[in-house]
Scaffold this motif. Structure first.
Motif, PDB file in Angstrom:
ATOM      1  N   LEU A 127      64.294  -7.648  18.919  1.00 36.64           N
ATOM      2  CA  LEU A 127      64.155  -6.119  19.562  1.00 36.64           C
ATOM      3  C   LEU A 127      64.027  -4.908  18.219  1.00 36.64           C
ATOM      4  N   VAL A 128      62.888  -4.146  18.709  1.00 34.56           N
ATOM      5  CA  VAL A 128      62.532  -3.100  17.747  1.00 34.56           C
ATOM      6  C   VAL A 128      62.850  -1.853  18.455  1.00 34.56           C
ATOM      7  N   PHE A 129      63.453  -0.937  17.629  1.00 39.37           N
ATOM      8  CA  PHE A 129      64.086   0.255  18.136  1.00 39.37           C
ATOM      9  C   PHE A 129      63.382   1.440  17.390  1.00 39.37           C
ATOM     10  N   ASP A 130      62.996   2.371  18.241  1.00 37.34           N
ATOM     11  CA  ASP A 130      62.499   3.741  17.575  1.00 37.34           C
ATOM     12  C   ASP A 130      64.051   4.244  16.964  1.00 37.34           C
ATOM     13  N   MET A 131      64.150   5.436  16.513  1.00 37.16           N
ATOM     14  CA  MET A 131      65.413   6.291  16.061  1.00 37.16           C
ATOM     15  C   MET A 131      65.781   7.375  16.965  1.00 37.16           C
ATOM     16  N   GLY A 132      64.728   8.420  16.760  1.00 35.32           N
ATOM     17  CA  GLY A 132      65.299   9.652  17.368  1.00 35.32           C
ATOM     18  C   GLY A 132      65.282   9.537  19.183  1.00 35.32           C
TER      19      GLY A 132
ATOM     20  N   LYS B 172      74.491 -10.740  17.856  1.00 35.59           N
ATOM     21  CA  LYS B 172      75.270 -11.600  18.014  1.00 35.59           C
ATOM     22  C   LYS B 172      74.655 -12.847  19.269  1.00 35.59           C
ATOM     23  N   GLN B 173      73.608 -12.596  19.875  1.00 33.68           N
ATOM     24  CA  GLN B 173      73.063 -13.334  20.697  1.00 33.68           C
ATOM     25  C   GLN B 173      71.853 -14.045  20.034  1.00 33.68           C
ATOM     26  N   GLY B 174      71.701 -13.364  18.797  1.00 25.99           N
ATOM     27  CA  GLY B 174      70.745 -14.248  18.162  1.00 25.99           C
ATOM     28  C   GLY B 174      69.389 -13.404  17.939  1.00 25.99           C
ATOM     29  N   PHE B 175      69.415 -12.137  18.371  1.00 25.41           N
ATOM     30  CA  PHE B 175      67.977 -11.528  18.333  1.00 25.41           C
ATOM     31  C   PHE B 175      67.876 -10.709  17.090  1.00 25.41           C
ATOM     32  N   GLY B 176      66.673 -10.808  16.452  1.00 24.45           N
ATOM     33  CA  GLY B 176      66.273  -9.848  15.334  1.00 24.45           C
ATOM     34  C   GLY B 176      66.369  -8.567  15.686  1.00 24.45           C
TER      35      GLY B 176
ATOM     36  N   PRO C 219      73.187   3.701  14.124  1.00 27.15           N
ATOM     37  CA  PRO C 219      74.252   2.919  14.516  1.00 27.15           C
ATOM     38  C   PRO C 219      74.128   1.435  14.260  1.00 27.15           C
ATOM     39  N   ALA C 220      75.064   0.748  13.983  1.00 27.12           N
ATOM     40  CA  ALA C 220      75.252  -0.670  13.514  1.00 27.12           C
ATOM     41  C   ALA C 220      74.187  -0.884  12.517  1.00 27.12           C
ATOM     42  N   ILE C 221      73.869  -0.275  11.467  1.00 19.74           N
ATOM     43  CA  ILE C 221      72.752  -0.287  10.565  1.00 19.74           C
ATOM     44  C   ILE C 221      72.828  -1.673   9.817  1.00 19.74           C
ATOM     45  N   ASP C 222      73.840  -2.172   9.685  1.00 20.40           N
ATOM     46  CA  ASP C 222      74.136  -3.366   8.862  1.00 20.40           C
ATOM     47  C   ASP C 222      73.613  -4.562   9.713  1.00 20.40           C
ATOM     48  N   CYS C 223      73.465  -4.420  11.013  1.00 19.43           N
ATOM     49  CA  CYS C 223      72.555  -5.468  11.716  1.00 19.43           C
ATOM     50  C   CYS C 223      71.418  -5.529  11.888  1.00 19.43           C
ATOM     51  N   PHE C 224      70.504  -4.569  11.290  1.00 21.18           N
ATOM     52  CA  PHE C 224      69.171  -4.383  11.327  1.00 21.18           C
ATOM     53  C   PHE C 224      68.543  -5.246  10.062  1.00 21.18           C
ATOM     54  N   ASP C 225      67.566  -6.310  10.648  1.00 16.17           N
ATOM     55  CA  ASP C 225      66.858  -7.074   9.856  1.00 16.17           C
ATOM     56  C   ASP C 225      65.730  -6.579   8.755  1.00 16.17           C
ATOM     57  N   GLY C 226      65.101  -5.348   9.309  1.00 13.40           N
ATOM     58  CA  GLY C 226      64.305  -4.495   8.742  1.00 13.40           C
ATOM     59  C   GLY C 226      63.887  -3.344   9.412  1.00 13.40           C
ATOM     60  N   VAL C 227      63.769  -2.422   8.487  1.00 17.96           N
ATOM     61  CA  VAL C 227      63.503  -0.687   8.670  1.00 17.96           C
ATOM     62  C   VAL C 227      62.246  -0.200   8.089  1.00 17.96           C
ATOM     63  N   LEU C 228      61.506   0.424   9.234  1.00 17.10           N
ATOM     64  CA  LEU C 228      60.119   0.927   8.652  1.00 17.10           C
ATOM     65  C   LEU C 228      60.054   2.221   9.197  1.00 17.10           C
ATOM     66  N   PHE C 229      59.767   3.208   8.159  1.00 15.11           N
ATOM     67  CA  PHE C 229      59.794   4.368   8.309  1.00 15.11           C
ATOM     68  C   PHE C 229      58.134   5.025   7.998  1.00 15.11           C
ATOM     69  N   SER C 230      57.637   5.468   9.023  1.00 16.54           N
ATOM     70  CA  SER C 230      56.085   6.063   8.780  1.00 16.54           C
ATOM     71  C   SER C 230      55.605   6.570   7.582  1.00 16.54           C
ATOM     72  N   ALA C 231      56.594   7.324   7.106  1.00 19.77           N
ATOM     73  CA  ALA C 231      56.158   8.148   5.911  1.00 19.77           C
ATOM     74  C   ALA C 231      55.833   7.209   4.717  1.00 19.77           C
ATOM     75  N   GLU C 232      56.557   6.187   4.541  1.00 19.71           N
ATOM     76  CA  GLU C 232      56.507   5.077   3.622  1.00 19.71           C
ATOM     77  C   GLU C 232      55.142   4.428   3.866  1.00 19.71           C
ATOM     78  N   GLU C 233      54.688   4.038   4.910  1.00 22.74           N
ATOM     79  CA  GLU C 233      53.650   3.593   5.154  1.00 22.74           C
ATOM     80  C   GLU C 233      52.310   4.236   5.223  1.00 22.74           C
TER      81      GLU C 233
END
Length: 206
Positions: free
Chosen positions: A9-14, A105-109, A129-143
């Motif tokens: 699952l890939v989430f936007d933030m705002g 917990k269900q095994g999703f990235g 929320p639950a930032i410790d569960c994230f497997d990766g974070v990508l912010f546009s400005a860094e890329e």
């Protein structure tokens, strides 16, 4: 869609994980009569987009804004809200912490792909929320990319070794979902008002 195909699952933030409102910092720090012009000049500006793209420094953006403001007081207000907006403008959406932890917990990235300036690196661990569960974070400005450019999704896949057909994207703008679909990642447009509703929609779609 094959339910067994989606692994991430890939989430936007705002407006998906956190509520964002440019008025909050203005209400906290500057007079009422100055707020409308400061919001327009700072938060609704082309420079704000450039910050999200990572092609303008914060100091350059502030200089541009101040050059368009009429007096020293307004220039000072612009600086005050800009250097402190991240302390006021974002609030976690109720229920999203639990939702993310349940899918983890269900095994999703769990991944984040957000249009955001370099400022977010200073504070995202405090507001997402639950930032410790994230497997990766990508912010546009860094890329130096911006949704819905196809390159930012391709960068997401390559950076975290993801297959687009195994990812499901949640964003509050339909054009960003369409950009993801063009790269092989299915998704859902969601405006962040009800985490329970989002849970139901994800369950149906994946």
């Amino acid at each position: 869609m094959n339910p067994k195909q989606i692994k991430n699952l890939v989430f936007d933030m705002g407006n998906v994980l956190v509520r964002y409102n440019a008025e909050w910092v203005c209400k906290a720090l500057i007079p009422k009569e100055a707020r409308k012009e400061i919001i327009s000049t700072v938060f609704q500006s082309q420079e704000w987009i450039f910050l999200d793209m990572g092609v303008m420094t914060e100091e350059e953006a502030l200089s541009h804004w101040q050059s368009r403001l009429p007096d020293e007081a307004m220039k000072r207000f612009a600086a005050e809200v800009f250097w402190h907006w991240h302390e006021y403008n974002m609030q976690p959406i109720e229920g999203m912490d639990e939702l993310i932890r349940d899918y983890k917990k269900q095994g999703f990235g769990i991944y984040l792909c957000s249009n955001a300036s370099v400022r977010m690196k200073l504070c995202y661990k405090k507001v997402i929320p639950a930032i410790d569960c994230f497997d990766g974070v990508l912010f546009s400005a860094e890329e130096k990319l911006l949704k819905p450019q196809k390159e930012i999704y391709e960068r997401l896949f390559s950076k975290f070794s993801l297959r687009p057909e195994e990812c499901f994207f949640i964003d509050d703008l339909e054009m960003n979902i369409e950009g993801a679909r063009a790269c092989g990642m299915e998704g859902l447009c969601f405006t962040g008002q009800d985490a329970g509703k989002l849970r139901e929609m994800i369950k149906i779609l994946i």
